[in-house]
Scaffold this motif. Structure first.
Motif, PDB file in Angstrom:
ATOM      1  N   GLN A   1      42.225  41.898  46.415  1.00  0.00           N
ATOM      2  CA  GLN A   1      42.034  41.114  47.801  1.00  0.00           C
ATOM      3  C   GLN A   1      43.481  40.599  48.326  1.00  0.00           C
ATOM      4  O   GLN A   1      44.244  39.923  47.368  1.00  0.00           O
ATOM      5  CB  GLN A   1      41.280  39.930  48.159  1.00  0.00           C
TER       6      GLN A   1
ATOM      7  N   ASP B   1      44.694  47.599  41.265  1.00  0.00           N
ATOM      8  CA  ASP B   1      43.315  48.174  41.476  1.00  0.00           C
ATOM      9  C   ASP B   1      42.776  48.904  40.276  1.00  0.00           C
ATOM     10  O   ASP B   1      41.586  48.728  39.996  1.00  0.00           O
ATOM     11  CB  ASP B   1      43.572  48.660  42.699  1.00  0.00           C
TER      12      ASP B   1
ATOM     13  N   GLU C   1      50.520  40.721  58.853  1.00  0.00           N
ATOM     14  CA  GLU C   1      49.634  41.708  58.693  1.00  0.00           C
ATOM     15  C   GLU C   1      50.145  43.146  59.204  1.00  0.00           C
ATOM     16  O   GLU C   1      49.682  44.002  58.785  1.00  0.00           O
ATOM     17  CB  GLU C   1      48.448  41.459  59.437  1.00  0.00           C
TER      18      GLU C   1
ATOM     19  N   GLU D   1      49.147  50.692  55.872  1.00  0.00           N
ATOM     20  CA  GLU D   1      47.958  51.136  56.359  1.00  0.00           C
ATOM     21  C   GLU D   1      46.901  51.128  55.396  1.00  0.00           C
ATOM     22  O   GLU D   1      45.773  50.954  55.440  1.00  0.00           O
ATOM     23  CB  GLU D   1      48.035  52.257  57.303  1.00  0.00           C
ATOM     24  N   CYS D   2      47.373  51.722  54.229  1.00  0.00           N
ATOM     25  CA  CYS D   2      46.263  52.036  53.119  1.00  0.00           C
ATOM     26  C   CYS D   2      45.718  50.801  52.537  1.00  0.00           C
ATOM     27  O   CYS D   2      44.879  50.867  51.694  1.00  0.00           O
ATOM     28  CB  CYS D   2      46.798  52.866  52.092  1.00  0.00           C
TER      29      CYS D   2
ATOM     30  N   LYS E   1      45.249  47.853  54.490  1.00  0.00           N
ATOM     31  CA  LYS E   1      44.539  47.106  55.423  1.00  0.00           C
ATOM     32  C   LYS E   1      43.231  46.550  55.006  1.00  0.00           C
ATOM     33  O   LYS E   1      42.734  45.390  55.330  1.00  0.00           O
ATOM     34  CB  LYS E   1      44.784  47.835  56.800  1.00  0.00           C
ATOM     35  N   ASP E   2      42.497  47.639  54.428  1.00  0.00           N
ATOM     36  CA  ASP E   2      40.981  46.967  54.116  1.00  0.00           C
ATOM     37  C   ASP E   2      41.022  45.957  53.011  1.00  0.00           C
ATOM     38  O   ASP E   2      40.005  45.353  52.773  1.00  0.00           O
ATOM     39  CB  ASP E   2      40.385  48.183  53.557  1.00  0.00           C
ATOM     40  N   ASN E   3      42.084  45.978  52.167  1.00  0.00           N
ATOM     41  CA  ASN E   3      42.043  44.966  51.142  1.00  0.00           C
ATOM     42  C   ASN E   3      42.383  43.639  51.822  1.00  0.00           C
ATOM     43  O   ASN E   3      42.302  42.483  50.894  1.00  0.00           O
ATOM     44  CB  ASN E   3      43.139  45.159  50.289  1.00  0.00           C
TER      45      ASN E   3
ATOM     46  N   ILE F   1      41.754  40.225  53.440  1.00  0.00           N
ATOM     47  CA  ILE F   1      40.767  39.132  53.641  1.00  0.00           C
ATOM     48  C   ILE F   1      41.128  37.978  54.492  1.00  0.00           C
ATOM     49  O   ILE F   1      40.220  37.470  55.113  1.00  0.00           O
ATOM     50  CB  ILE F   1      40.065  38.365  52.361  1.00  0.00           C
TER      51      ILE F   1
END
Length: 139
Positions: free
Chosen positions: A3, A106, A124, A129-130, A132-134, A136
């Protein structure tokens, strides 16, 4: 799981990280390690959290940093979370691509069931891009 707490320098990432670790220490049953570039925040951490001053260990590359983290994982089978303050600095990644190192973290996270929470001094919009989901929390 890896995260990320992201934001430019001086935006309050360390405070958010300290608040999170001090909340989590009351909730989880395993051990927590907090890696930092100094012992400056020693008295802000719950005494059940193990603080490691990375600057004392002559880490000179991101691969050495991953090896250092692997060594910590190998010594503590009850480790549940690791917090990395000033991640770019302690991992020797300032002005470098962070994707490969975070990918290695990871893999370690999945293999040893340890969560990594990183404070990253990047806006941010600068996060690849890879990853971005991490994210929080973006400050």
């Amino acid at each position: 799981m890896v995260q990320l707490i992201v934001g430019k320098k001086g935006k309050g990432k360390t405070k958010q990280l300290l608040d999170k670790v001090n909340r989590e220490v009351k909730e989880i049953s395993g051990n927590i390690v907090y890696l930092d570039k100094s012992t400056k925040h020693m008295y802000e951490l719950n005494n059940k959290v193990r603080l490691i001053d990375v600057s004392q260990f002559m880490i000179e590359s991101n691969n050495e940093f991953v090896g250092f983290v692997s060594g910590i994982l190998s010594q503590d089978h009850d480790l549940q979370q690791m917090y990395f303050d000033s991640f770019l600095k302690i991992a020797c990644l300032e002005d470098l691509d962070i994707v490969a190192t975070i990918s290695k973290l990871d893999k370690l996270s999945k293999q040893f069931e340890v969560d990594f929470i990183l404070s990253v001094s990047m806006d941010e919009s600068e996060i690849p891009e890879c990853l971005k989901d991490n994210v929080i929390l973006a400050l």
